[in-house]
Design a protein around this motif. Structure first.
Motif, PDB file in Angstrom:
ATOM      1  N   MET A 133     -24.265   7.335 -24.978  1.00 12.66           N
ATOM      2  CA  MET A 133     -25.243   6.697 -25.835  1.00 12.66           C
ATOM      3  C   MET A 133     -26.594   7.374 -25.667  1.00 12.66           C
ATOM      4  SD  MET A 133     -24.365   2.680 -25.878  1.00 12.66           S
ATOM      5  CE  MET A 133     -22.693   2.154 -26.069  1.00 12.66           C
ATOM      6  N   ASN A 134     -27.370   7.356 -26.683  1.00 10.77           N
ATOM      7  CA  ASN A 134     -28.665   8.019 -26.743  1.00 10.77           C
ATOM      8  C   ASN A 134     -29.665   7.354 -25.809  1.00 10.77           C
ATOM      9  OD1 ASN A 134     -31.295   8.755 -27.681  1.00 10.77           O
ATOM     10  ND2 ASN A 134     -30.346   9.503 -29.559  1.00 10.77           N
ATOM     11  N   TYR A 189     -32.992   4.879 -26.533  1.00 11.66           N
ATOM     12  CA  TYR A 189     -32.953   3.430 -26.780  1.00 11.66           C
ATOM     13  C   TYR A 189     -32.633   2.690 -25.496  1.00 11.66           C
ATOM     14  CZ  TYR A 189     -33.027   4.950 -31.593  1.00 11.66           C
ATOM     15  OH  TYR A 189     -33.386   5.553 -32.772  1.00 11.66           O
ATOM     16  N   HIS A 212     -31.765  -0.751 -25.217  1.00 11.43           N
ATOM     17  CA  HIS A 212     -30.800  -1.850 -25.328  1.00 11.43           C
ATOM     18  C   HIS A 212     -29.742  -1.444 -26.350  1.00 11.43           C
ATOM     19  CE1 HIS A 212     -29.322  -5.982 -25.426  1.00 11.43           C
ATOM     20  NE2 HIS A 212     -29.357  -5.925 -26.742  1.00 11.43           N
ATOM     21  N   TRP A 213     -28.486  -1.706 -26.016  1.00  6.75           N
ATOM     22  CA  TRP A 213     -27.374  -1.321 -26.890  1.00  6.75           C
ATOM     23  C   TRP A 213     -26.474  -2.492 -27.224  1.00  6.75           C
ATOM     24  CZ3 TRP A 213     -26.793   3.242 -29.315  1.00  6.75           C
ATOM     25  CH2 TRP A 213     -27.634   4.273 -28.895  1.00  6.75           C
ATOM     26  N   SER A 257     -22.700  -2.963 -29.492  1.00  7.52           N
ATOM     27  CA  SER A 257     -21.629  -2.356 -30.283  1.00  7.52           C
ATOM     28  C   SER A 257     -21.074  -3.407 -31.233  1.00  7.52           C
ATOM     29  CB  SER A 257     -20.512  -1.836 -29.379  1.00  7.52           C
ATOM     30  OG  SER A 257     -20.972  -0.742 -28.626  1.00  7.52           O
ATOM     31  N   ASP A 279     -22.605   1.602 -32.906  1.00  7.69           N
ATOM     32  CA  ASP A 279     -23.366   1.407 -31.673  1.00  7.69           C
ATOM     33  C   ASP A 279     -24.831   1.403 -32.075  1.00  7.69           C
ATOM     34  OD1 ASP A 279     -21.105   1.400 -29.955  1.00  7.69           O
ATOM     35  OD2 ASP A 279     -21.032   3.579 -30.088  1.00  7.69           O
ATOM     36  N   GLY A 318     -28.700   1.077 -31.053  1.00  9.20           N
ATOM     37  CA  GLY A 318     -29.691   1.176 -29.992  1.00  9.20           C
ATOM     38  C   GLY A 318     -30.986   0.549 -30.450  1.00  9.20           C
ATOM     39  N   ARG A 343     -35.146  -0.359 -29.417  1.00  8.26           N
ATOM     40  CA  ARG A 343     -36.326  -0.114 -28.577  1.00  8.26           C
ATOM     41  C   ARG A 343     -37.535  -0.679 -29.296  1.00  8.26           C
ATOM     42  NH1 ARG A 343     -36.117   6.223 -29.868  1.00  8.26           N
ATOM     43  NH2 ARG A 343     -37.172   6.193 -31.887  1.00  8.26           N
ATOM     44  N   SER A 360     -19.124   5.588 -33.562  1.00 12.60           N
ATOM     45  CA  SER A 360     -18.577   5.694 -32.209  1.00 12.60           C
ATOM     46  C   SER A 360     -18.402   7.140 -31.761  1.00 12.60           C
ATOM     47  CB  SER A 360     -17.253   4.931 -32.098  1.00 12.60           C
ATOM     48  OG  SER A 360     -16.342   5.399 -33.066  1.00 12.60           O
TER      49      SER A 360
END
Length: 141
Positions: free
Chosen positions: A1-2, A5, A7-8, A10, A76, A78, A80, A98
């Protein structure tokens, strides 16, 4: 995941999210961003939308579409904070398939107001404390 960011979430796409063109309709992207923001506000920051004296109103939103996504893909998302002011916050979201492909980037600006008078008020301290964990370095005001 990047790593851009903090908080994630899915989210699996749903059959009904596809439009006649065979991809997830653009309004779904906004719904996912709004849902991720409010889920974070409730679960992480302790916000109680039905009874809080202070609420966040969306005064601006934007989404830039980068690639298609379709059922049964998983998105997904992200989240911020790009800017945290006294009474406002700019949420920024990246939506990724994904496989890591960027699908869309967007933002929502919320202004915190009194529930009854709808006049701007400072972001409640307990919420601000949690928001600071999502702020990109150097982006507080």
């Amino acid at each position: 995941m990047n790593a851009d960011y903090a908080h994630w979430v899915s989210v699996p796409t749903r059959w009904k999210d596809n439009d006649i063109y065979g991809h997830v309709n653009n309004v779904v992207h906004y719904s996912l961003m709004d849902t991720a923001i409010n889920e974070w506000m409730i679960r992480t920051a302790g916000f109680e939308p039905g009874s809080a004296g202070v609420i966040g109103l969306c005064v601006e939103s934007h989404c830039s579409y980068k690639a298609e996504v379709a059922f049964p893909d998983t998105i997904d998302l992200g989240l911020r904070i790009g800017r945290l002011g006294n009474s406002s916050v700019r949420w920024e979201a990246g939506l990724f398939r994904s496989d890591g492909t960027l699908v869309a980037e967007g933002h929502f600006v919320h202004v915190f107001v009194g529930r009854e008078d709808r006049r701007p008020v400072p972001v409640p301290e307990a919420i601000r404390t949690e928001m600071l964990k999502l702020v990109r370095t150097g982006d507080t005001a």
